[in-house]
Design a protein around this motif. Structure first.
Motif, PDB file in Angstrom:
ATOM      1  N   GLU A   1       0.837  -1.208   0.000  1.00  0.00           N
ATOM      2  CA  GLU A   1       0.000   0.000   0.000  1.00  0.00           C
ATOM      3  C   GLU A   1       0.867   1.252   0.000  1.00  0.00           C
ATOM      4  N   GLU A   2       1.969   1.200   0.747  1.00  0.00           N
ATOM      5  CA  GLU A   2       2.854   2.360   0.832  1.00  0.00           C
ATOM      6  C   GLU A   2       3.494   2.665  -0.519  1.00  0.00           C
ATOM      7  N   ARG A   3       3.966   1.625  -1.190  1.00  0.00           N
ATOM      8  CA  ARG A   3       4.570   1.835  -2.508  1.00  0.00           C
ATOM      9  C   ARG A   3       3.514   2.285  -3.519  1.00  0.00           C
ATOM     10  N   ALA A   4       2.327   1.690  -3.468  1.00  0.00           N
ATOM     11  CA  ALA A   4       1.266   2.056  -4.403  1.00  0.00           C
ATOM     12  C   ALA A   4       0.922   3.539  -4.288  1.00  0.00           C
ATOM     13  N   MET A   5       0.888   4.055  -3.049  1.00  0.00           N
ATOM     14  CA  MET A   5       0.614   5.472  -2.861  1.00  0.00           C
ATOM     15  C   MET A   5       1.674   6.326  -3.553  1.00  0.00           C
ATOM     16  N   MET A   6       2.927   5.948  -3.401  1.00  0.00           N
ATOM     17  CA  MET A   6       4.007   6.713  -4.033  1.00  0.00           C
ATOM     18  C   MET A   6       3.956   6.590  -5.554  1.00  0.00           C
ATOM     19  N   GLU A   7       3.550   5.440  -6.052  1.00  0.00           N
ATOM     20  CA  GLU A   7       3.408   5.288  -7.501  1.00  0.00           C
ATOM     21  C   GLU A   7       2.322   6.211  -8.039  1.00  0.00           C
ATOM     22  N   CYS A   8       1.223   6.342  -7.288  1.00  0.00           N
ATOM     23  CA  CYS A   8       0.172   7.279  -7.707  1.00  0.00           C
ATOM     24  C   CYS A   8       0.717   8.697  -7.771  1.00  0.00           C
ATOM     25  N   LEU A   9       1.486   9.081  -6.773  1.00  0.00           N
ATOM     26  CA  LEU A   9       2.042  10.431  -6.742  1.00  0.00           C
ATOM     27  C   LEU A   9       3.049  10.645  -7.865  1.00  0.00           C
ATOM     28  N   TYR A  10       3.792   9.604  -8.203  1.00  0.00           N
ATOM     29  CA  TYR A  10       4.752   9.714  -9.296  1.00  0.00           C
ATOM     30  C   TYR A  10       4.031   9.975 -10.618  1.00  0.00           C
ATOM     31  N   LEU A  11       2.856   9.372 -10.776  1.00  0.00           N
ATOM     32  CA  LEU A  11       2.087   9.517 -12.018  1.00  0.00           C
ATOM     33  C   LEU A  11       1.287  10.813 -12.067  1.00  0.00           C
ATOM     34  N   ALA A  12       1.171  11.494 -10.946  1.00  0.00           N
ATOM     35  CA  ALA A  12       0.422  12.756 -10.899  1.00  0.00           C
ATOM     36  C   ALA A  12       1.310  13.922 -11.373  1.00  0.00           C
ATOM     37  N   PRO A  13       0.723  14.952 -11.957  1.00  0.00           N
ATOM     38  CA  PRO A  13      -0.694  15.104 -12.290  1.00  0.00           C
ATOM     39  C   PRO A  13      -1.062  14.616 -13.693  1.00  0.00           C
ATOM     40  N   GLU A  14      -0.083  14.101 -14.462  1.00  0.00           N
ATOM     41  CA  GLU A  14      -0.361  13.717 -15.852  1.00  0.00           C
ATOM     42  C   GLU A  14      -1.344  12.556 -15.951  1.00  0.00           C
ATOM     43  N   HIS A  15      -1.174  11.535 -15.108  1.00  0.00           N
ATOM     44  CA  HIS A  15      -1.998  10.330 -15.213  1.00  0.00           C
ATOM     45  C   HIS A  15      -2.871  10.078 -13.980  1.00  0.00           C
ATOM     46  N   MET A  16      -2.702  10.870 -12.957  1.00  0.00           N
ATOM     47  CA  MET A  16      -3.519  10.784 -11.738  1.00  0.00           C
ATOM     48  C   MET A  16      -3.827  12.197 -11.291  1.00  0.00           C
ATOM     49  N   ALA A  17      -5.072  12.481 -11.002  1.00  0.00           N
ATOM     50  CA  ALA A  17      -5.431  13.808 -10.512  1.00  0.00           C
ATOM     51  C   ALA A  17      -4.896  13.983  -9.092  1.00  0.00           C
ATOM     52  N   LEU A  18      -4.360  15.174  -8.808  1.00  0.00           N
ATOM     53  CA  LEU A  18      -3.841  15.439  -7.472  1.00  0.00           C
ATOM     54  C   LEU A  18      -4.939  15.346  -6.417  1.00  0.00           C
ATOM     55  N   GLU A  19      -6.135  15.759  -6.761  1.00  0.00           N
ATOM     56  CA  GLU A  19      -7.251  15.661  -5.811  1.00  0.00           C
ATOM     57  C   GLU A  19      -7.538  14.203  -5.473  1.00  0.00           C
ATOM     58  N   GLU A  20      -7.446  13.334  -6.490  1.00  0.00           N
ATOM     59  CA  GLU A  20      -7.657  11.903  -6.244  1.00  0.00           C
ATOM     60  C   GLU A  20      -6.570  11.362  -5.328  1.00  0.00           C
ATOM     61  N   CYS A  21      -5.334  11.817  -5.531  1.00  0.00           N
ATOM     62  CA  CYS A  21      -4.232  11.396  -4.661  1.00  0.00           C
ATOM     63  C   CYS A  21      -4.479  11.831  -3.226  1.00  0.00           C
ATOM     64  N   TYR A  22      -5.014  13.030  -3.054  1.00  0.00           N
ATOM     65  CA  TYR A  22      -5.324  13.505  -1.707  1.00  0.00           C
ATOM     66  C   TYR A  22      -6.362  12.602  -1.041  1.00  0.00           C
ATOM     67  N   HIS A  23      -7.401  12.237  -1.781  1.00  0.00           N
ATOM     68  CA  HIS A  23      -8.441  11.390  -1.194  1.00  0.00           C
ATOM     69  C   HIS A  23      -7.891   9.992  -0.860  1.00  0.00           C
ATOM     70  N   LEU A  24      -6.946   9.527  -1.636  1.00  0.00           N
ATOM     71  CA  LEU A  24      -6.293   8.267  -1.291  1.00  0.00           C
ATOM     72  C   LEU A  24      -5.531   8.410   0.018  1.00  0.00           C
ATOM     73  N   MET A  25      -4.838   9.530   0.184  1.00  0.00           N
ATOM     74  CA  MET A  25      -4.078   9.754   1.409  1.00  0.00           C
ATOM     75  C   MET A  25      -5.006   9.876   2.617  1.00  0.00           C
ATOM     76  N   GLU A  26      -6.227  10.360   2.405  1.00  0.00           N
ATOM     77  CA  GLU A  26      -7.203  10.416   3.499  1.00  0.00           C
ATOM     78  C   GLU A  26      -7.455   9.028   4.087  1.00  0.00           C
ATOM     79  N   GLY A  27      -7.374   8.002   3.240  1.00  0.00           N
ATOM     80  CA  GLY A  27      -7.634   6.640   3.699  1.00  0.00           C
ATOM     81  C   GLY A  27      -6.381   5.881   4.073  1.00  0.00           C
TER      82      GLY A  27
END
Length: 259
Positions: free
Chosen positions: A155-181
């Motif tokens: 889960e920890e690595r997956a979160m960082m992978e999402c951030l690496y892909l942001a903002p081109e392939h992942m919305a920053l707002e979506e990344c924030y909501h993931l971090m909420e959980g």
């Protein structure tokens, strides 16, 4: 010859799980020649899946079956990561709003995935990202899901992978909501990843988004060991400046946060 063919037919039936794919190369490794594969196809025991792979006739391929075949029947270094991997850990399920389930696959640079993977007639689509901001096998583990075994990020690595892909392939707002959980993240695993990546963007974003909700694991990190760099990083054409982390973010992230 007949006895040998009967044994190969039994082998074929044993490996053909529902929702599964078998590659031509894998069948060859089991002693099932190309001619025999063609014979099985004409006899109605195999149905082609694109080029170089087969399924049970009339079967619907699941994304888990396709990915297990890719990971176990080929030598390609690939794992399920980013947003898809967060779902393995019970996060982000409420974010799925697409017509087809999107499977995020991560590989090192210059890695090609087989064409049959993109030609599977299943209710999923593949997103392939070539990234090398973390060691390939660090916190990548196997997990059994029903009939299939999938290699995926922690889960920890997956979160960082999402951030690496942001903002081109992942919305920053979506990344924030993931971090909420992410209240249940492991501080030691986060720290291991922080010390093994040179991506200043990922490290800064991870810490900044975590600080918004201030989960318990955040206080356990040894911040002095985490190198964040000194240059400003812009993640938007026009936004707000986060001076602590030298990030330029969309205005939605201006304090106080209303996301």
């Amino acid at each position: 010859m007949k006895a040998n063919r009967s044994a190969q037919i039994r082998t074929l039936f044993q490996i053909m799980k529902p929702g599964y794919v078998v590659t031509s190369e894998y069948l060859l490794s089991l002693g099932i020649s190309l001619d025999l594969q063609d014979y099985f196809g004409k006899s109605g025991w195999l149905e082609p899946v694109g080029s170089g792979a087969y399924k049970k006739p009339g079967d619907t391929i699941s994304w888990q079956g396709a990915i297990e075949a890719l990971q176990q029947q080929t030598q390609i270094p690939v794992h399920v990561g980013a947003l898809t991997a967060t779902e393995f850990h019970g996060n982000s399920h409420y974010l799925r709003m697409w017509a087809k389930y999107r499977v995020d696959l991560l590989t090192p640079h210059n890695t090609k995935l087989p064409q049959w993977l993109f030609e599977c007639d299943g209710d999923f689509q593949i997103r392939h990202f070539c990234v090398e901001f973390l060691p390939e096998k660090l916190q990548v583990e196997e997990e059994v899901r029903g009939r299939f075994t999938i290699r995926r990020s922690s889960e920890e690595r997956a979160m960082m992978e999402c951030l690496y892909l942001a903002p081109e392939h992942m919305a920053l707002e979506e990344c924030y909501h993931l971090m909420e959980g992410s209240a249940g993240l492991n501080a030691d695993m986060v720290m291991e990843l922080m010390l093994n990546t040179e991506s200043e963007k990922v490290k800064r974003l991870f810490l900044y988004l975590a600080e918004i909700d201030n989960p318990p694991w955040l206080k356990k990190l040894n911040r002095r060991k985490i190198r964040l760099g000194k240059e400003w990083i812009s993640l938007t054409d026009f936004g707000t400046l986060i001076s602590k982390y030298k990030l330029e973010m969309p205005f939605e992230f201006e304090e106080p946060w209303h996301l």
